[in-house]
Write a protein that holds these residues in place. Structure first.
Motif, PDB file in Angstrom:
ATOM      1  N   ASP A  15       0.870  -1.170   0.000  1.00 28.22           N
ATOM      2  CA  ASP A  15       0.000   0.000   0.000  1.00 28.22           C
ATOM      3  C   ASP A  15       0.912   1.227   0.000  1.00 28.22           C
ATOM      4  O   ASP A  15       1.610   1.491   0.961  1.00 28.22           O
ATOM      5  CB  ASP A  15      -0.895  -0.019   1.238  1.00 28.22           C
ATOM      6  CG  ASP A  15      -1.835   1.167   1.296  1.00 28.22           C
ATOM      7  OD1 ASP A  15      -1.910   1.923   0.315  1.00 28.22           O
ATOM      8  OD2 ASP A  15      -2.499   1.318   2.329  1.00 28.22           O
ATOM      9  N   LYS A  17       0.587   4.281   0.458  1.00 30.98           N
ATOM     10  CA  LYS A  17       0.394   5.318   1.464  1.00 30.98           C
ATOM     11  C   LYS A  17       1.050   4.961   2.794  1.00 30.98           C
ATOM     12  O   LYS A  17       1.262   5.819   3.616  1.00 30.98           O
ATOM     13  CB  LYS A  17      -1.088   5.587   1.676  1.00 30.98           C
ATOM     14  CG  LYS A  17      -1.728   6.276   0.503  1.00 30.98           C
ATOM     15  CD  LYS A  17      -3.153   6.633   0.816  1.00 30.98           C
ATOM     16  CE  LYS A  17      -3.777   7.368  -0.353  1.00 30.98           C
ATOM     17  NZ  LYS A  17      -5.137   7.776  -0.054  1.00 30.98           N
ATOM     18  N   SER A  18       1.348   3.711   3.005  1.00 30.09           N
ATOM     19  CA  SER A  18       1.910   3.308   4.285  1.00 30.09           C
ATOM     20  C   SER A  18       3.337   2.786   4.168  1.00 30.09           C
ATOM     21  O   SER A  18       3.878   2.273   5.131  1.00 30.09           O
ATOM     22  CB  SER A  18       1.031   2.237   4.929  1.00 30.09           C
ATOM     23  OG  SER A  18       1.036   1.073   4.121  1.00 30.09           O
ATOM     24  N   PRO A  30       7.402  -0.139   5.889  1.00 27.44           N
ATOM     25  CA  PRO A  30       6.434   0.809   6.472  1.00 27.44           C
ATOM     26  C   PRO A  30       7.161   1.908   7.250  1.00 27.44           C
ATOM     27  O   PRO A  30       8.319   1.747   7.641  1.00 27.44           O
ATOM     28  CB  PRO A  30       5.604  -0.053   7.413  1.00 27.44           C
ATOM     29  CG  PRO A  30       5.842  -1.450   7.001  1.00 27.44           C
ATOM     30  CD  PRO A  30       7.187  -1.498   6.361  1.00 27.44           C
ATOM     31  N   GLU A  32       6.879   2.726  10.195  1.00 26.94           N
ATOM     32  CA  GLU A  32       7.282   2.217  11.507  1.00 26.94           C
ATOM     33  C   GLU A  32       8.262   1.056  11.370  1.00 26.94           C
ATOM     34  O   GLU A  32       8.596   0.404  12.347  1.00 26.94           O
ATOM     35  CB  GLU A  32       6.066   1.717  12.302  1.00 26.94           C
ATOM     36  CG  GLU A  32       4.974   2.717  12.503  1.00 26.94           C
ATOM     37  CD  GLU A  32       3.992   2.753  11.332  1.00 26.94           C
ATOM     38  OE1 GLU A  32       3.977   1.819  10.509  1.00 26.94           O
ATOM     39  OE2 GLU A  32       3.254   3.734  11.229  1.00 26.94           O
TER      40      GLU A  32
END
Length: 88
Positions: A15, A17-18, A30, A32
């Motif tokens: 994804d 956006k992440s 990601p 994180e």
């Protein structure tokens, strides 16, 4: 009413956006994830764990007293500097 939960396919496309992408070596993870995070006095850097390329640098939120002190120091420094001499 609850929203449906969608399962994430680990083998599928990420994804966008992440996920952060390293522009130098195409490492992806990601926000994180495994990025090297370096906290500075006024900013936070995100670097690639593989090639150490800088992905982004974000300003840290400052307390109002810190912003006021920084503005005062800049003003005092500008006022105390000797004036530049003009060329004749």
């Amino acid at each position: 009413m609850t929203r449906p939960v969608h399962a994430i396919d680990p083998d599928g496309p990420p994804d966008r956006k992440s996920v952060l992408f390293c522009p130098a070596c195409d490492h992806r993870s990601p926000i994180e994830g495994d990025w090297t995070v370096r906290e500075r006095a006024t900013s936070v850097e995100y670097r690639c764990p593989d090639c150490e390329a800088l992905l982004t640098e974000r300003e840290r939120e400052q307390l109002p007293i810190t912003r006021a002190w920084s503005a005062w120091v800049r003003a005092a420094s500008a006022w105390l500097k000797p004036p530049k001499r003009l060329r004749a």
